[in-house]
Design a protein around this motif. Structure first.
Motif, PDB file in Angstrom:
ATOM      1  N   ASP A 118     -23.434  14.629 -11.766  1.00 26.00           N
ATOM      2  CA  ASP A 118     -22.976  13.509 -11.363  1.00 26.00           C
ATOM      3  C   ASP A 118     -22.031  13.686 -10.138  1.00 26.00           C
ATOM      4  O   ASP A 118     -21.710  14.799  -9.897  1.00 26.00           O
ATOM      5  CB  ASP A 118     -21.861  12.726 -12.526  1.00 26.00           C
ATOM      6  CG  ASP A 118     -22.884  12.136 -13.597  1.00 26.00           C
ATOM      7  OD1 ASP A 118     -23.978  11.875 -13.412  1.00 26.00           O
ATOM      8  OD2 ASP A 118     -22.114  11.771 -14.524  1.00 26.00           O
ATOM      9  N   TYR A 119     -21.656  12.741  -9.560  1.00 24.20           N
ATOM     10  CA  TYR A 119     -20.637  12.544  -8.256  1.00 24.20           C
ATOM     11  C   TYR A 119     -19.555  13.217  -8.729  1.00 24.20           C
ATOM     12  O   TYR A 119     -18.948  12.755  -9.762  1.00 24.20           O
ATOM     13  CB  TYR A 119     -20.636  11.345  -7.471  1.00 24.20           C
ATOM     14  CG  TYR A 119     -19.397  11.232  -6.704  1.00 24.20           C
ATOM     15  CD1 TYR A 119     -19.559  12.069  -5.547  1.00 24.20           C
ATOM     16  CD2 TYR A 119     -18.385  10.552  -7.108  1.00 24.20           C
ATOM     17  CE1 TYR A 119     -18.166  11.805  -4.641  1.00 24.20           C
ATOM     18  CE2 TYR A 119     -17.276  10.611  -6.274  1.00 24.20           C
ATOM     19  CZ  TYR A 119     -17.388  11.125  -5.098  1.00 24.20           C
ATOM     20  OH  TYR A 119     -16.315  11.200  -4.196  1.00 24.20           O
ATOM     21  N   GLU A 120     -18.841  14.118  -8.104  1.00 21.33           N
ATOM     22  CA  GLU A 120     -17.449  14.807  -8.590  1.00 21.33           C
ATOM     23  C   GLU A 120     -16.737  14.533  -7.398  1.00 21.33           C
ATOM     24  O   GLU A 120     -16.687  15.182  -6.298  1.00 21.33           O
ATOM     25  CB  GLU A 120     -17.567  15.961  -8.678  1.00 21.33           C
ATOM     26  CG  GLU A 120     -16.409  16.707  -9.262  1.00 21.33           C
ATOM     27  CD  GLU A 120     -16.671  18.003  -9.916  1.00 21.33           C
ATOM     28  OE1 GLU A 120     -16.157  19.055  -9.064  1.00 21.33           O
ATOM     29  OE2 GLU A 120     -17.233  18.551 -10.780  1.00 21.33           O
TER      30      GLU A 120
END
Length: 192
Positions: free
Chosen positions: A145-147
């Motif tokens: 996922d986007y972090e």
């Protein structure tokens, strides 16, 4: 035993080694814990939180007590009064306070949840009353996922805490937590 939590700022961590960061500054009462369950039980050990009237008392009490802290509030049944000098943190959701005690940290509720989710005492200055909060981070995000940058920073702070905990417990620096991943170098870049 009062736990000091204001002994570091975000800038202090940018060049710190685990040995240089005082263990209570990032690990709270879980300074010699090497097991994630034990970290959860003791993260807020030795801390007393006064909950302002405007904050969600029940969810905060659940998290603070589960992580070893003591909760107080205005009204009946509170174990300590707001004026008690043993209070280490005051959780508020208003930008200004009528009276401030110099002996405690003032944080917004998100500090409690972020600290619990990441098993590390987040820098209080990032959660000060009236300050724009860092993005809310889910502990359930997958690795692909986007972090956000703040999540990366908290993970680096987590590594500092884990190294300090292992050093306090007398374990080799390469030994790891079963539930936390090691991130290598200790040069956190925490957004200012």
């Amino acid at each position: 035993a009062v736990v000091q939590t204001a002994t570091y700022t975000v800038d202090d961590l940018e060049t710190a080694d685990a040995e240089e960061v005082e263990a209570p500054a990032v690990v709270g009462g879980a300074k010699d814990c090497v097991d994630d369950a034990e970290v959860c039980e003791k993260l807020f050990h030795g801390m007393t939180f006064f909950l302002g009237r405007e904050v969600p008392r029940e969810p905060l009490m659940l998290v603070i007590r589960a992580f070893g802290g003591v909760c107080a509030w205005a009204g009946e049944g509170s174990p300590v009064a707001e004026s008690d000098e043993g209070i280490t943190h005051q959780v508020v959701d208003r930008p200004t306070q009528g009276h401030r005690f110099l002996s405690r940290e003032y944080v917004q509720p998100q500090w409690v949840f972020d600290s619990a989710n990441f098993r590390v005492l987040a820098p209080c200055d990032k959660y000060a009353p009236g300050a724009p909060l860092p993005p809310h981070l889910s502990p359930f995000a997958r690795e692909d996922d986007y972090e956000p940058e703040w999540q990366t920073s908290l993970k680096e702070l987590q590594d500092v805490a884990n190294k300090a905990r292992r050093a306090q417990a007398g374990q080799h620096a390469d030994a790891g937590f079963a539930s936390l991943e090691s991130a290598g170098e200790l040069q956190p870049e925490i957004p200012g």
